[in-house]
Design a protein around this motif. Structure first.
Motif, PDB file in Angstrom:
ATOM      1  N   ALA A 153       0.839  -1.204   0.000  1.00 45.77           N
ATOM      2  CA  ALA A 153       0.000   0.000   0.000  1.00 45.77           C
ATOM      3  C   ALA A 153       0.869   1.247   0.000  1.00 45.77           C
ATOM      4  CB  ALA A 153      -0.933  -0.014   1.209  1.00 45.77           C
ATOM      5  N   GLU A 154       1.922   1.249   0.804  1.00 44.84           N
ATOM      6  CA  GLU A 154       2.811   2.405   0.858  1.00 44.84           C
ATOM      7  C   GLU A 154       3.514   2.613  -0.480  1.00 44.84           C
ATOM      8  OE1 GLU A 154       5.459   2.671   4.209  1.00 44.84           O
ATOM      9  OE2 GLU A 154       6.889   3.811   3.007  1.00 44.84           O
ATOM     10  N   GLN A 155       3.961   1.518  -1.095  1.00 42.45           N
ATOM     11  CA  GLN A 155       4.626   1.641  -2.399  1.00 42.45           C
ATOM     12  C   GLN A 155       3.666   2.183  -3.451  1.00 42.45           C
ATOM     13  OE1 GLN A 155       6.319  -2.132  -3.415  1.00 42.45           O
ATOM     14  NE2 GLN A 155       7.769  -2.102  -1.716  1.00 42.45           N
ATOM     15  N   ARG A 156       2.427   1.743  -3.415  1.00 38.98           N
ATOM     16  CA  ARG A 156       1.453   2.242  -4.395  1.00 38.98           C
ATOM     17  C   ARG A 156       1.143   3.718  -4.161  1.00 38.98           C
ATOM     18  NH1 ARG A 156      -2.954  -2.725  -5.020  1.00 38.98           N
ATOM     19  NH2 ARG A 156      -1.466  -4.213  -5.925  1.00 38.98           N
ATOM     20  N   ARG A 157       1.043   4.109  -2.886  1.00 41.71           N
ATOM     21  CA  ARG A 157       0.771   5.514  -2.577  1.00 41.71           C
ATOM     22  C   ARG A 157       1.930   6.392  -3.004  1.00 41.71           C
ATOM     23  NH1 ARG A 157      -1.530   3.392   2.331  1.00 41.71           N
ATOM     24  NH2 ARG A 157       0.477   3.618   3.356  1.00 41.71           N
ATOM     25  N   CYS A 158       3.133   5.859  -2.886  1.00 35.36           N
ATOM     26  CA  CYS A 158       4.327   6.659  -3.144  1.00 35.36           C
ATOM     27  C   CYS A 158       4.906   6.454  -4.541  1.00 35.36           C
ATOM     28  CB  CYS A 158       5.401   6.342  -2.108  1.00 35.36           C
ATOM     29  SG  CYS A 158       4.948   6.926  -0.478  1.00 35.36           S
ATOM     30  N   ALA A 159       4.152   5.799  -5.409  1.00 32.42           N
ATOM     31  CA  ALA A 159       4.647   5.643  -6.780  1.00 32.42           C
ATOM     32  C   ALA A 159       4.847   7.042  -7.352  1.00 32.42           C
ATOM     33  CB  ALA A 159       3.674   4.843  -7.615  1.00 32.42           C
ATOM     34  N   GLY A 160       6.034   7.383  -7.689  1.00 29.82           N
ATOM     35  CA  GLY A 160       6.337   8.710  -8.210  1.00 29.82           C
ATOM     36  C   GLY A 160       6.779   9.686  -7.137  1.00 29.82           C
ATOM     37  N   CYS A 161       6.721   9.290  -5.851  1.00 30.27           N
ATOM     38  CA  CYS A 161       7.184  10.167  -4.776  1.00 30.27           C
ATOM     39  C   CYS A 161       8.713  10.256  -4.812  1.00 30.27           C
ATOM     40  CB  CYS A 161       6.804   9.627  -3.398  1.00 30.27           C
ATOM     41  SG  CYS A 161       5.067   9.662  -3.033  1.00 30.27           S
ATOM     42  N   VAL A 162       9.197  11.365  -4.403  1.00 33.86           N
ATOM     43  CA  VAL A 162      10.632  11.516  -4.224  1.00 33.86           C
ATOM     44  C   VAL A 162      10.980  10.942  -2.858  1.00 33.86           C
ATOM     45  CG1 VAL A 162      12.514  13.177  -4.000  1.00 33.86           C
ATOM     46  CG2 VAL A 162      10.686  13.565  -5.670  1.00 33.86           C
ATOM     47  N   LYS A 163      11.995  10.092  -2.816  1.00 36.76           N
ATOM     48  CA  LYS A 163      12.416   9.489  -1.552  1.00 36.76           C
ATOM     49  C   LYS A 163      13.848   9.892  -1.247  1.00 36.76           C
ATOM     50  CE  LYS A 163       9.438   5.468  -1.883  1.00 36.76           C
ATOM     51  NZ  LYS A 163       9.349   4.018  -1.915  1.00 36.76           N
ATOM     52  N   MET A 164      14.081  10.144   0.020  1.00 42.16           N
ATOM     53  CA  MET A 164      15.442  10.408   0.489  1.00 42.16           C
ATOM     54  C   MET A 164      15.744   9.370   1.561  1.00 42.16           C
ATOM     55  SD  MET A 164      15.657  14.526   0.516  1.00 42.16           S
ATOM     56  CE  MET A 164      17.432  14.501   0.542  1.00 42.16           C
TER      57      MET A 164
END
Length: 169
Positions: A153-164
């Motif tokens: 669920a977290e990966q789907r929500r953050c698809a395209g999110c910038v991660k540091m």
């Protein structure tokens, strides 16, 4: 006189015509007529969830559903999740989090989670824990399954999110 009926089912995007007795369950038609054996038969009373499939996107117990009831619906089984040899993100999360052991219940959990996350993309871990309680697993316990679904669920929500450093920003 024959008591069989011709029905049309759409399973994993493919239309099938099958001749069945009216009392034949969906899980039996999937496994025996269409050879989609990923859907398992557990308790045959709708309790364990091993036979969970998606009907029009909603998790449904295939052992409690007559095949004739689901004509003109979209039926998805666990076979619909992967793309050839490439596992879906949910299947990969189950593998990464060790969300399976013997694997008997896994198809039901995957389809339950797939339907749940489609309707609840922002699900919190307590909500995931509650929905997972509707299926039985006798091997792993539920914690790794909950973690796998939460991770997906977290990966789907953050698809395209910038991660540091692996943390969504």
């Amino acid at each position: 006189m024959s008591n069989k009926h011709l029905i049309e089912l759409t399973v994993n995007g493919t239309e099938h015509e099958v001749v069945i007795e009216p009392r034949r369950t969906l899980v039996d038609v999937l496994r025996h007529n269409l050879r989609l054996t990923g859907t398992h038969v557990g308790c045959e009373h709708g309790v364990c969830g091993a036979c969970t499939v998606l009907i029009d996107g909603k998790p449904t117990r295939a052992c409690l559903t007559f095949a004739a009831q689901v004509e003109n619906t979209d039926i998805r089984t666990v076979e619909s999740l992967s793309n050839g040899d490439t596992l879906s993100d949910l299947q990969q999360a189950f593998s990464a989090h060790h969300g399976l052991q013997c694997g008997f219940c896994t198809p039901g959990f995957l389809m339950l989670a797939e339907g749940f996350l489609a309707e609840n993309p922002d699900a919190k871990i307590d909500e995931i824990r509650e929905v997972v309680a509707s299926n039985y697993c006798r091997c792993t316990g539920y914690q790794t399954i909950v973690e796998a679904i939460d991770s997906c669920a977290e990966q789907r929500r953050c698809a395209g999110c910038v991660k540091m450093n692996g943390v969504p920003q």
